[in-house]
Design a protein around this motif. Structure first.
Motif, PDB file in Angstrom:
ATOM      1  N   LEU A 426       0.843  -1.238   0.083  1.00  0.00           N
ATOM      2  CA  LEU A 426       0.022  -0.014   0.101  1.00  0.00           C
ATOM      3  C   LEU A 426       0.940   1.154  -0.045  1.00  0.00           C
ATOM      4  O   LEU A 426       0.390   2.233  -0.530  1.00  0.00           O
ATOM      5  CB  LEU A 426      -0.928  -0.019   1.326  1.00  0.00           C
ATOM      6  CG  LEU A 426      -2.111  -1.152   1.186  1.00  0.00           C
ATOM      7  CD1 LEU A 426      -2.636  -0.953   2.341  1.00  0.00           C
ATOM      8  CD2 LEU A 426      -2.869  -0.690  -0.003  1.00  0.00           C
ATOM      9  N   LYS A 427       2.082   1.134   0.421  1.00  0.00           N
ATOM     10  CA  LYS A 427       3.129   2.275   0.431  1.00  0.00           C
ATOM     11  C   LYS A 427       3.921   2.596  -0.927  1.00  0.00           C
ATOM     12  O   LYS A 427       4.439   3.499  -1.116  1.00  0.00           O
ATOM     13  CB  LYS A 427       4.025   2.129   1.520  1.00  0.00           C
ATOM     14  CG  LYS A 427       3.498   1.991   2.934  1.00  0.00           C
ATOM     15  CD  LYS A 427       4.662   1.422   4.062  1.00  0.00           C
ATOM     16  CE  LYS A 427       3.954   1.211   5.409  1.00  0.00           C
ATOM     17  NZ  LYS A 427       5.107   1.052   6.388  1.00  0.00           N
ATOM     18  N   LEU A 428       3.494   1.482  -1.810  1.00  0.00           N
ATOM     19  CA  LEU A 428       4.438   1.825  -3.303  1.00  0.00           C
ATOM     20  C   LEU A 428       3.373   2.676  -3.929  1.00  0.00           C
ATOM     21  O   LEU A 428       2.229   2.753  -4.118  1.00  0.00           O
ATOM     22  CB  LEU A 428       4.442   0.444  -3.643  1.00  0.00           C
ATOM     23  CG  LEU A 428       5.268  -0.561  -3.001  1.00  0.00           C
ATOM     24  CD1 LEU A 428       5.171  -1.942  -4.070  1.00  0.00           C
ATOM     25  CD2 LEU A 428       6.525  -0.217  -2.941  1.00  0.00           C
ATOM     26  N   PRO A 429       4.157   3.300  -4.868  1.00  0.00           N
ATOM     27  CA  PRO A 429       3.644   4.422  -5.725  1.00  0.00           C
ATOM     28  C   PRO A 429       2.842   3.414  -6.840  1.00  0.00           C
ATOM     29  O   PRO A 429       3.182   2.506  -7.044  1.00  0.00           O
ATOM     30  CB  PRO A 429       4.720   5.025  -6.330  1.00  0.00           C
ATOM     31  CG  PRO A 429       5.751   4.795  -5.477  1.00  0.00           C
ATOM     32  CD  PRO A 429       5.680   3.625  -4.677  1.00  0.00           C
ATOM     33  N   PHE A 430       1.512   3.886  -7.238  1.00  0.00           N
ATOM     34  CA  PHE A 430       0.626   3.527  -7.871  1.00  0.00           C
ATOM     35  C   PHE A 430       0.024   2.034  -7.853  1.00  0.00           C
ATOM     36  O   PHE A 430      -0.790   1.309  -8.431  1.00  0.00           O
ATOM     37  CB  PHE A 430       1.316   3.582  -9.548  1.00  0.00           C
ATOM     38  CG  PHE A 430       1.994   4.648 -10.058  1.00  0.00           C
ATOM     39  CD1 PHE A 430       1.209   5.822 -10.062  1.00  0.00           C
ATOM     40  CD2 PHE A 430       3.467   4.741  -9.906  1.00  0.00           C
ATOM     41  CE1 PHE A 430       1.785   6.892 -10.574  1.00  0.00           C
ATOM     42  CE2 PHE A 430       3.861   5.881 -10.255  1.00  0.00           C
ATOM     43  CZ  PHE A 430       3.325   6.915 -10.704  1.00  0.00           C
ATOM     44  N   TYR A 431       0.410   1.550  -6.664  1.00  0.00           N
ATOM     45  CA  TYR A 431      -0.224   0.209  -6.271  1.00  0.00           C
ATOM     46  C   TYR A 431      -1.779   0.588  -5.968  1.00  0.00           C
ATOM     47  O   TYR A 431      -2.521  -0.438  -6.047  1.00  0.00           O
ATOM     48  CB  TYR A 431       0.359  -0.398  -5.156  1.00  0.00           C
ATOM     49  CG  TYR A 431      -0.281  -1.638  -4.571  1.00  0.00           C
ATOM     50  CD1 TYR A 431       0.139  -2.713  -5.104  1.00  0.00           C
ATOM     51  CD2 TYR A 431      -0.903  -1.838  -3.589  1.00  0.00           C
ATOM     52  CE1 TYR A 431      -0.499  -4.039  -5.020  1.00  0.00           C
ATOM     53  CE2 TYR A 431      -1.753  -2.940  -3.185  1.00  0.00           C
ATOM     54  CZ  TYR A 431      -1.494  -4.051  -3.885  1.00  0.00           C
ATOM     55  OH  TYR A 431      -2.091  -5.268  -3.664  1.00  0.00           O
ATOM     56  N   ASP A 432      -2.088   1.641  -5.428  1.00  0.00           N
ATOM     57  CA  ASP A 432      -3.603   1.729  -5.347  1.00  0.00           C
ATOM     58  C   ASP A 432      -4.453   1.409  -6.536  1.00  0.00           C
ATOM     59  O   ASP A 432      -5.427   1.043  -6.406  1.00  0.00           O
ATOM     60  CB  ASP A 432      -3.693   3.319  -4.930  1.00  0.00           C
ATOM     61  CG  ASP A 432      -3.374   4.240  -5.934  1.00  0.00           C
ATOM     62  OD1 ASP A 432      -2.333   4.223  -6.374  1.00  0.00           O
ATOM     63  OD2 ASP A 432      -4.022   5.141  -6.198  1.00  0.00           O
ATOM     64  N   ILE A 433      -3.812   1.365  -7.750  1.00  0.00           N
ATOM     65  CA  ILE A 433      -4.443   1.414  -8.888  1.00  0.00           C
ATOM     66  C   ILE A 433      -4.917  -0.274  -9.290  1.00  0.00           C
ATOM     67  O   ILE A 433      -6.057  -0.711  -9.220  1.00  0.00           O
ATOM     68  CB  ILE A 433      -3.680   1.661 -10.337  1.00  0.00           C
ATOM     69  CG1 ILE A 433      -3.411   3.177 -10.214  1.00  0.00           C
ATOM     70  CG2 ILE A 433      -4.549   1.168 -11.679  1.00  0.00           C
ATOM     71  CD1 ILE A 433      -2.901   3.668 -11.133  1.00  0.00           C
ATOM     72  N   LEU A 434      -3.887  -0.915  -8.978  1.00  0.00           N
ATOM     73  CA  LEU A 434      -4.087  -2.574  -8.790  1.00  0.00           C
ATOM     74  C   LEU A 434      -4.936  -2.950  -7.685  1.00  0.00           C
ATOM     75  O   LEU A 434      -5.839  -3.791  -7.839  1.00  0.00           O
ATOM     76  CB  LEU A 434      -2.850  -3.345  -8.707  1.00  0.00           C
ATOM     77  CG  LEU A 434      -2.801  -4.679  -8.407  1.00  0.00           C
ATOM     78  CD1 LEU A 434      -3.517  -5.217  -9.856  1.00  0.00           C
ATOM     79  CD2 LEU A 434      -1.191  -5.297  -8.436  1.00  0.00           C
ATOM     80  N   ASP A 435      -4.874  -2.468  -6.689  1.00  0.00           N
ATOM     81  CA  ASP A 435      -5.485  -2.830  -5.390  1.00  0.00           C
ATOM     82  C   ASP A 435      -7.002  -2.602  -5.634  1.00  0.00           C
ATOM     83  O   ASP A 435      -7.660  -3.377  -5.292  1.00  0.00           O
ATOM     84  CB  ASP A 435      -5.085  -1.786  -4.214  1.00  0.00           C
ATOM     85  CG  ASP A 435      -5.869  -2.107  -2.663  1.00  0.00           C
ATOM     86  OD1 ASP A 435      -5.805  -3.506  -2.609  1.00  0.00           O
ATOM     87  OD2 ASP A 435      -6.315  -1.252  -2.265  1.00  0.00           O
ATOM     88  N   LYS A 436      -7.426  -1.307  -6.545  1.00  0.00           N
ATOM     89  CA  LYS A 436      -8.807  -1.188  -6.526  1.00  0.00           C
ATOM     90  C   LYS A 436      -9.225  -2.241  -7.613  1.00  0.00           C
ATOM     91  O   LYS A 436     -10.453  -2.684  -7.439  1.00  0.00           O
ATOM     92  CB  LYS A 436      -8.706   0.326  -7.488  1.00  0.00           C
ATOM     93  CG  LYS A 436     -10.292   0.641  -7.749  1.00  0.00           C
ATOM     94  CD  LYS A 436     -10.503   1.911  -8.369  1.00  0.00           C
ATOM     95  CE  LYS A 436     -11.750   2.108  -8.838  1.00  0.00           C
ATOM     96  NZ  LYS A 436     -11.861   3.817  -9.413  1.00  0.00           N
ATOM     97  N   LYS A 437      -8.432  -2.549  -8.682  1.00  0.00           N
ATOM     98  CA  LYS A 437      -8.987  -3.665  -9.465  1.00  0.00           C
ATOM     99  C   LYS A 437      -9.143  -5.026  -8.720  1.00  0.00           C
ATOM    100  O   LYS A 437     -10.029  -5.645  -8.988  1.00  0.00           O
ATOM    101  CB  LYS A 437      -7.967  -3.677 -10.684  1.00  0.00           C
ATOM    102  CG  LYS A 437      -7.909  -2.565 -11.743  1.00  0.00           C
ATOM    103  CD  LYS A 437      -6.972  -2.938 -12.925  1.00  0.00           C
ATOM    104  CE  LYS A 437      -6.925  -1.672 -13.674  1.00  0.00           C
ATOM    105  NZ  LYS A 437      -5.970  -2.117 -15.015  1.00  0.00           N
ATOM    106  N   LEU A 438      -8.094  -5.161  -7.957  1.00  0.00           N
ATOM    107  CA  LEU A 438      -8.393  -6.539  -7.104  1.00  0.00           C
ATOM    108  C   LEU A 438      -9.613  -6.690  -6.266  1.00  0.00           C
ATOM    109  O   LEU A 438     -10.098  -7.807  -5.865  1.00  0.00           O
ATOM    110  CB  LEU A 438      -6.867  -6.831  -6.487  1.00  0.00           C
ATOM    111  CG  LEU A 438      -5.921  -7.099  -7.384  1.00  0.00           C
ATOM    112  CD1 LEU A 438      -4.529  -7.190  -6.497  1.00  0.00           C
ATOM    113  CD2 LEU A 438      -6.145  -8.418  -8.186  1.00  0.00           C
ATOM    114  N   ASN A 439      -9.958  -5.481  -5.654  1.00  0.00           N
ATOM    115  CA  ASN A 439     -10.856  -5.581  -4.630  1.00  0.00           C
ATOM    116  C   ASN A 439     -11.985  -4.693  -4.655  1.00  0.00           C
ATOM    117  O   ASN A 439     -13.082  -5.237  -4.604  1.00  0.00           O
ATOM    118  CB  ASN A 439      -9.960  -5.028  -3.187  1.00  0.00           C
ATOM    119  CG  ASN A 439      -9.065  -5.891  -2.928  1.00  0.00           C
ATOM    120  OD1 ASN A 439      -9.165  -7.045  -2.481  1.00  0.00           O
ATOM    121  ND2 ASN A 439      -7.582  -5.464  -3.017  1.00  0.00           N
ATOM    122  N   GLU A 440     -12.108  -3.506  -5.117  1.00  0.00           N
ATOM    123  CA  GLU A 440     -13.209  -2.717  -5.199  1.00  0.00           C
ATOM    124  C   GLU A 440     -13.984  -3.202  -6.343  1.00  0.00           C
ATOM    125  O   GLU A 440     -15.369  -3.231  -6.356  1.00  0.00           O
ATOM    126  CB  GLU A 440     -12.771  -0.955  -5.496  1.00  0.00           C
ATOM    127  CG  GLU A 440     -12.449  -0.483  -4.165  1.00  0.00           C
ATOM    128  CD  GLU A 440     -11.961   0.845  -4.281  1.00  0.00           C
ATOM    129  OE1 GLU A 440     -12.496   1.675  -5.150  1.00  0.00           O
ATOM    130  OE2 GLU A 440     -11.266   1.270  -3.505  1.00  0.00           O
TER     131      GLU A 440
END
Length: 545
Positions: A426-440
């Motif tokens: 979660l602290k890595l740059p741009f990981y939030d994009i993948l996190d959204k695809k995987l979860n939201e």
């Protein structure tokens, strides 16, 4: 599995594409009238895939499943399209000296089943031989047939591409990575983005005529993609087909390196409480619920399921995260077939209905109450259970008189260390994009739970490998629920048994962590020396239970 019908087009036949579509359409409607609640499968390769798509576009009210193999919809982008322009200029019989045209008609004989070895050798000699040999082959495969096939493919491609928007049928595109005739890999990606209900499977090493190649199994591919069903809706329990010998061997091969590196030790507990090496303590008749700890990234799944099956003949059906069955999740994986083997082995989405059905059919059911939270745990959380506070499976198990087997497994900390967990990612740059695809945008479980078990976020785990140690499994003392259905209807009684099962799983883990310290063959190095001295098939000793 299927009642097979085959469309045969003789070499001399010149039926136009639309007439062929109408012919297949009549056959489909006839079959539908005999079994209106059963899907009709249309399997087509190249031009055949175009016919299947055309039938689906014209019959959106019919329940069709399309299996499209290297579809000819990409003809206008292919080498064949370029070569076909010069075909009229090539005199007989030299049209057969062009490998692309020959492969278009016959396929790659080098990769065909051993049944055709003699024919493949003969054809190779003919195509590389002298003019008389080519003249002989030209009588069988005349130039006019190739010209007609090229025209047919051009017509079919144009016809279908203008109607793809009308296709509503469930579709599975099989694309060969070594297709010398059509850009099948790219076309599969295009069709997945165009068709409403479409999944793809890539076969990197296969050629255009994949159906004729020895290592390809169409039935296994359909099962793995989750496309086999007997009615309008897929029922992962009742639609499941038992493993074939080839499928079991494939599952064993997948885990061969892991099994070699970790040499799993399996222990079980007899009804009198005695612990023995082997699986003598497992019941031989269901229904049985195996409840235990989910190791990091599910490392234990393959050795557990195939190990039990090989040693006892017991086929375990797992309750798995819906992420493994989602079309959107497939697109996020490096290989779209990543979860196919789990489906082939009998995994089903974890739902109360599927749990009920499995128990009603007296299956051995594998259940992980900790789910993804355990399998994707953070640093320092190995062997920690993340179970819901309230009992979930006890009353269902008691309803069918199922035997509950608590089990533990250790060894992940002897295989690797977690380098980056979810908190780090979660602290890595741009990981939030993948996190959204995987979860939201994905499927989440236990959204109504409290505590850590609610954090069921899907995410990758970055690990650093170690010199391999050993996996240890222990199946605890069987817990009978037969005859206790009335008693366990009470929430308090069910909760008490639930906590007892959880305590037994923790005890199993603690037992293995302690006893493995006594194993002189815990590391791979002494195991290699033992096998060098006693042979590769020798059973390697371990601690005394």
């Amino acid at each position: 599995m299927f009642e097979m019908w085959c469309l045969h087009i003789p070499v001399e036949d010149r039926t136009p594409f639309e007439r062929l579509v109408e012919y297949v359409e009549r056959t489909v409607k006839s079959d539908r009238s005999r079994a209106p609640d059963r899907p009709v499968y249309l399997v087509g390769e190249s031009v055949g895939a175009c016919i299947a798509l055309a039938v689906a576009a014209r019959n959106r009210d019919i329940d069709l499943v399309l299996i499209l193999i290297n579809p000819g919809t990409s003809f206008h982008k292919s080498r064949l399209h370029s070569l076909s322009a010069f075909l009229d200029l090539v005199p007989d019989p030299f049209h057969l000296s062009t490998p692309q045209f020959l492969n278009f008609l016959t396929g790659n004989f080098m990769k065909m089943s051993s049944t055709f070895d003699g024919a493949g050798q003969a054809l190779s000699e003919i195509t590389t031989g002298l003019l008389p040999s080519l003249m002989f082959l030209a009588d069988i495969l005349p130039k006019e047939s190739i010209v007609w096939k090229m025209k047919m493919l051009r017509t079919a491609s144009s016809f279908v591409n203008s109607r793809l928007h009308a296709v509503k049928a469930q579709s599975l595109v099989l694309a060969s990575g070594n297709d010398e005739l059509l850009p099948s890999h790219e076309e599969a990606e295009r069709l997945q983005g165009t068709l409403e209900k479409c999944r793809i499977r890539h076969f990197r090493d296969n050629g255009h005529k994949i159906l004729l190649e020895d290592e390809f199994d169409l039935a296994t591919t359909i099962k793995g993609a989750g496309y086999y069903r007997r009615s309008r809706q897929t029922d992962f329990v009742s639609d499941y087909l038992p493993l074939t010998a080839g499928e079991l061997e494939k599952a064993i091969d997948r885990d061969r390196v892991l099994n070699f590196a970790t040499d799993p030790v399996m222990l079980s507990t007899l009804p009198d409480g005695k612990i023995v090496r082997g699986l003598a303590g497992l019941p031989r008749e269901g229904p049985v619920v195996l409840v235990g700890y989910h190791m990091l990234m599910g490392f234990e799944l393959g050795p557990l399921v195939t190990g039990v099956l090989r040693n006892t003949g017991i086929h375990i059906r797992g309750l798995a995260h819906p992420f493994m069955f989602s079309e959107s999740s497939e697109q996020l994986m490096p290989d779209s077939s990543h979860f196919d083997l789990h489906r082939i082995m009998g995994a089903v989405p974890v739902t109360p209905v599927n749990f009920y059905k499995l128990l009603s059919e007296k299956n051995f059911v594998l259940l992980y109450p900790g789910g993804a939270r355990e399998a994707l745990h953070r640093k320092g959380e190995e062997y920690k259970l993340f179970w819901p506070e309230q009992s979930e499976f006890v009353r269902m198990a008691s309803r069918f008189g199922a035997t509950i087997i608590p089990f533990g497994v250790v060894g992940e900390d002897d295989l690797c260390d977690v380098l980056l967990d979810y908190n780090d990612l979660l602290k890595l740059p741009f990981y939030d994009i993948l996190d959204k695809k995987l979860n939201e945008d994905g499927l989440k479980l236990r959204t109504d739970s409290t505590g850590e078990i609610k954090n069921q976020d899907m995410h990758p785990v970055v690990v650093t490998p170690k010199v391999p140690g050993r996996f240890y499994f222990i199946f605890g003392k069987p817990i009978e629920t037969r005859g206790r259905e009335k008693e366990l209807r009470a929430k308090e009684k069910a909760q008490h048994l639930y906590l007892h099962v959880k305590s037994e799983v923790e005890s199993c883990i603690d037992y293995l962590k302690e006893k493995r310290e006594e194993d002189p063959y815990r590391s791979i190095l002494p195991r290699l020396l033992y096998q060098a001295a006693h042979g590769p098939g020798a059973e390697i000793p371990t601690f005394e239970p």
